[in-house]
Design a protein around this motif. Structure first.
Motif, PDB file in Angstrom:
ATOM      1  N   ALA A 114       0.854  -1.184   0.000  1.00 58.87           N
ATOM      2  CA  ALA A 114       0.000   0.000   0.000  1.00 58.87           C
ATOM      3  C   ALA A 114       0.895   1.240   0.000  1.00 58.87           C
ATOM      4  O   ALA A 114       1.784   1.375   0.840  1.00 58.87           O
ATOM      5  N   THR A 115       0.675   2.130  -0.957  1.00 62.55           N
ATOM      6  CA  THR A 115       1.413   3.387  -1.040  1.00 62.55           C
ATOM      7  C   THR A 115       0.421   4.521  -1.288  1.00 62.55           C
ATOM      8  O   THR A 115      -0.768   4.288  -1.526  1.00 62.55           O
ATOM      9  N   PHE A 116       0.933   5.733  -1.265  1.00 57.89           N
ATOM     10  CA  PHE A 116       0.064   6.892  -1.507  1.00 57.89           C
ATOM     11  C   PHE A 116      -0.434   6.908  -2.948  1.00 57.89           C
ATOM     12  O   PHE A 116      -1.434   7.566  -3.247  1.00 57.89           O
ATOM     13  N   LYS A 117       0.212   6.165  -3.832  1.00 58.39           N
ATOM     14  CA  LYS A 117      -0.210   6.149  -5.237  1.00 58.39           C
ATOM     15  C   LYS A 117      -1.471   5.324  -5.451  1.00 58.39           C
ATOM     16  O   LYS A 117      -2.061   5.377  -6.530  1.00 58.39           O
ATOM     17  N   ASP A 118      -1.892   4.587  -4.428  1.00 61.04           N
ATOM     18  CA  ASP A 118      -3.113   3.787  -4.553  1.00 61.04           C
ATOM     19  C   ASP A 118      -4.365   4.656  -4.554  1.00 61.04           C
ATOM     20  O   ASP A 118      -5.391   4.258  -5.096  1.00 61.04           O
ATOM     21  N   LEU A 119      -4.303   5.810  -3.932  1.00 58.85           N
ATOM     22  CA  LEU A 119      -5.433   6.741  -3.905  1.00 58.85           C
ATOM     23  C   LEU A 119      -5.027   8.026  -4.621  1.00 58.85           C
ATOM     24  O   LEU A 119      -4.047   8.668  -4.254  1.00 58.85           O
ATOM     25  N   ASP A 120      -5.777   8.389  -5.644  1.00 59.84           N
ATOM     26  CA  ASP A 120      -5.443   9.577  -6.433  1.00 59.84           C
ATOM     27  C   ASP A 120      -5.445  10.854  -5.590  1.00 59.84           C
ATOM     28  O   ASP A 120      -4.641  11.750  -5.812  1.00 59.84           O
ATOM     29  N   ALA A 121      -6.331  10.923  -4.619  1.00 57.06           N
ATOM     30  CA  ALA A 121      -6.404  12.124  -3.779  1.00 57.06           C
ATOM     31  C   ALA A 121      -5.127  12.299  -2.962  1.00 57.06           C
ATOM     32  O   ALA A 121      -4.707  13.426  -2.707  1.00 57.06           O
ATOM     33  N   LEU A 122      -4.500  11.212  -2.567  1.00 54.53           N
ATOM     34  CA  LEU A 122      -3.245  11.320  -1.826  1.00 54.53           C
ATOM     35  C   LEU A 122      -2.107  11.775  -2.733  1.00 54.53           C
ATOM     36  O   LEU A 122      -1.232  12.527  -2.302  1.00 54.53           O
ATOM     37  N   MET A 123      -2.118  11.340  -3.985  1.00 52.17           N
ATOM     38  CA  MET A 123      -1.106  11.828  -4.941  1.00 52.17           C
ATOM     39  C   MET A 123      -1.268  13.328  -5.157  1.00 52.17           C
ATOM     40  O   MET A 123      -0.282  14.071  -5.146  1.00 52.17           O
ATOM     41  N   VAL A 124      -2.501  13.774  -5.341  1.00 53.76           N
ATOM     42  CA  VAL A 124      -2.761  15.203  -5.526  1.00 53.76           C
ATOM     43  C   VAL A 124      -2.332  15.976  -4.284  1.00 53.76           C
ATOM     44  O   VAL A 124      -1.740  17.057  -4.385  1.00 53.76           O
ATOM     45  N   LEU A 125      -2.597  15.419  -3.108  1.00 49.27           N
ATOM     46  CA  LEU A 125      -2.217  16.077  -1.859  1.00 49.27           C
ATOM     47  C   LEU A 125      -0.707  16.282  -1.780  1.00 49.27           C
ATOM     48  O   LEU A 125      -0.243  17.364  -1.417  1.00 49.27           O
ATOM     49  N   VAL A 126       0.060  15.280  -2.143  1.00 48.87           N
ATOM     50  CA  VAL A 126       1.520  15.393  -2.092  1.00 48.87           C
ATOM     51  C   VAL A 126       1.999  16.490  -3.044  1.00 48.87           C
ATOM     52  O   VAL A 126       2.838  17.322  -2.681  1.00 48.87           O
ATOM     53  N   TYR A 127       1.445  16.535  -4.240  1.00 53.78           N
ATOM     54  CA  TYR A 127       1.869  17.543  -5.216  1.00 53.78           C
ATOM     55  C   TYR A 127       1.445  18.954  -4.793  1.00 53.78           C
ATOM     56  O   TYR A 127       2.214  19.903  -4.920  1.00 53.78           O
ATOM     57  N   VAL A 128       0.233  19.092  -4.286  1.00 53.70           N
ATOM     58  CA  VAL A 128      -0.264  20.411  -3.867  1.00 53.70           C
ATOM     59  C   VAL A 128       0.527  20.922  -2.672  1.00 53.70           C
ATOM     60  O   VAL A 128       0.929  22.096  -2.632  1.00 53.70           O
ATOM     61  N   GLU A 129       0.766  20.058  -1.692  1.00 52.74           N
ATOM     62  CA  GLU A 129       1.507  20.482  -0.505  1.00 52.74           C
ATOM     63  C   GLU A 129       2.942  20.857  -0.872  1.00 52.74           C
ATOM     64  O   GLU A 129       3.490  21.823  -0.341  1.00 52.74           O
ATOM     65  N   SER A 130       3.553  20.125  -1.797  1.00 54.07           N
ATOM     66  CA  SER A 130       4.913  20.452  -2.231  1.00 54.07           C
ATOM     67  C   SER A 130       4.947  21.791  -2.963  1.00 54.07           C
ATOM     68  O   SER A 130       5.849  22.612  -2.734  1.00 54.07           O
ATOM     69  N   ALA A 131       3.972  22.015  -3.833  1.00 56.06           N
ATOM     70  CA  ALA A 131       3.917  23.280  -4.569  1.00 56.06           C
ATOM     71  C   ALA A 131       3.670  24.453  -3.621  1.00 56.06           C
ATOM     72  O   ALA A 131       4.272  25.523  -3.771  1.00 56.06           O
ATOM     73  N   ALA A 132       2.807  24.271  -2.629  1.00 62.15           N
ATOM     74  CA  ALA A 132       2.539  25.345  -1.672  1.00 62.15           C
ATOM     75  C   ALA A 132       3.776  25.636  -0.824  1.00 62.15           C
ATOM     76  O   ALA A 132       4.058  26.804  -0.515  1.00 62.15           O
ATOM     77  N   ALA A 133       4.527  24.616  -0.462  1.00 66.32           N
ATOM     78  CA  ALA A 133       5.764  24.835   0.296  1.00 66.32           C
ATOM     79  C   ALA A 133       6.781  25.603  -0.550  1.00 66.32           C
ATOM     80  O   ALA A 133       7.441  26.521  -0.048  1.00 66.32           O
ATOM     81  N   CYS A 134       6.883  25.258  -1.827  1.00 68.91           N
ATOM     82  CA  CYS A 134       7.795  25.981  -2.727  1.00 68.91           C
ATOM     83  C   CYS A 134       7.362  27.439  -2.880  1.00 68.91           C
ATOM     84  O   CYS A 134       8.209  28.340  -2.879  1.00 68.91           O
ATOM     85  N   TYR A 135       6.056  27.678  -3.006  1.00 62.04           N
ATOM     86  CA  TYR A 135       5.572  29.054  -3.117  1.00 62.04           C
ATOM     87  C   TYR A 135       5.935  29.855  -1.872  1.00 62.04           C
ATOM     88  O   TYR A 135       6.402  30.994  -1.970  1.00 62.04           O
ATOM     89  N   ASN A 136       5.707  29.291  -0.696  1.00 59.34           N
ATOM     90  CA  ASN A 136       6.027  30.014   0.536  1.00 59.34           C
ATOM     91  C   ASN A 136       7.520  30.274   0.658  1.00 59.34           C
ATOM     92  O   ASN A 136       7.932  31.339   1.130  1.00 59.34           O
ATOM     93  N   LEU A 137       8.333  29.324   0.230  1.00 56.95           N
ATOM     94  CA  LEU A 137       9.780  29.531   0.255  1.00 56.95           C
ATOM     95  C   LEU A 137      10.187  30.639  -0.710  1.00 56.95           C
ATOM     96  O   LEU A 137      11.008  31.500  -0.370  1.00 56.95           O
ATOM     97  N   LEU A 138       9.601  30.650  -1.902  1.00 51.51           N
ATOM     98  CA  LEU A 138       9.882  31.725  -2.858  1.00 51.51           C
ATOM     99  C   LEU A 138       9.416  33.075  -2.315  1.00 51.51           C
ATOM    100  O   LEU A 138      10.086  34.092  -2.515  1.00 51.51           O
ATOM    101  N   HIS A 139       8.291  33.087  -1.616  1.00 53.15           N
ATOM    102  CA  HIS A 139       7.807  34.337  -1.038  1.00 53.15           C
ATOM    103  C   HIS A 139       8.771  34.853   0.035  1.00 53.15           C
ATOM    104  O   HIS A 139       9.018  36.059   0.115  1.00 53.15           O
ATOM    105  N   LEU A 140       9.315  33.959   0.830  1.00 50.70           N
ATOM    106  CA  LEU A 140      10.295  34.389   1.832  1.00 50.70           C
ATOM    107  C   LEU A 140      11.555  34.929   1.165  1.00 50.70           C
ATOM    108  O   LEU A 140      12.134  35.912   1.635  1.00 50.70           O
ATOM    109  N   CYS A 141      11.985  34.312   0.065  1.00 52.62           N
ATOM    110  CA  CYS A 141      13.150  34.823  -0.670  1.00 52.62           C
ATOM    111  C   CYS A 141      12.849  36.194  -1.254  1.00 52.62           C
ATOM    112  O   CYS A 141      13.678  37.097  -1.188  1.00 52.62           O
TER     113      CYS A 141
END
Length: 184
Positions: free
Chosen positions: A47-74
């Motif tokens: 069982a991995t996060f790839k078994d549920l599409d919503a978990l895959m989307v969550l990983v990508y969205v959370e990563s993108a939001a973290a990158c945005y916040n890091l860019l905003h701090l820069c």
């Protein structure tokens, strides 16, 4: 007095962004690196996060939001070198407000979708013939639950950041400036 308040609000914003980055990365790592293997009827099932599409989307969205916040701090650290008020900073403030709101809504929506999928994994759904996953992969489900909790904390922090961005934008406007009145 006002300069002290702005400095305090700026420090709070930086602290909230750093906290949001921490929770967003924590959520992405907990969900994205979660895996559990079980032997079921002579076959190895993982069982991995790839078994549920919503978990895959969550990983990508959370990563993108973290990158945005890091860019905003820069951007914030670079913009301290270029002090001053101009029309350009007003446009940038509008963009920051809009992107902060979009990031807050998208992270909250991705967390809710992942929560719904997790509830189906816990309870199953007889009408769709979906079986319960959490009775077989309990460690996997506990770690996903911890990741979702971190994701909701990050969503709350992003909502607070959005309100601070709104305050930062609308403090540039005054009734006299809006109505084109001159002070006597």
């Amino acid at each position: 007095m006002r300069a002290g308040m702005e400095l305090g609000l700026s420090e709070i914003s930086v602290f909230l962004r750093l906290s949001a980055i921490l929770f967003l990365v924590l959520t992405a790592c907990l969900v994205g690196l979660d895996a559990q293997s079980k032997r079921i009827f002579y076959t190895e099932r993982k069982a991995t996060f790839k078994d549920l599409d919503a978990l895959m989307v969550l990983v990508y969205v959370e990563s993108a939001a973290a990158c945005y916040n890091l860019l905003h701090l820069c951007k914030r650290s670079i913009s301290t070198w270029f002090e001053g008020y101009s029309k350009w900073s007003l446009c940038v403030s509008w963009v920051i407000l809009l992107v902060d709101q979009v990031a807050a809504y998208i992270t909250f929506g991705a967390n809710l979708a992942a929560l719904q999928s997790a509830v189906f994994a816990v309870t199953g759904e007889k009408d769709f013939q979906w079986m319960k996953l959490c009775n077989r992969y309990s460690r996997f489900c506990i770690q996903i639950g911890g990741g979702l909790l971190g994701g909701f904390v990050a969503s709350l922090l992003m909502a607070l950041l959005s309100s601070i961005s709104a305050f930062d934008l609308f403090r540039h406007y005054s009734p006299k400036r809006f109505l084109f009145l001159k002070s006597a």
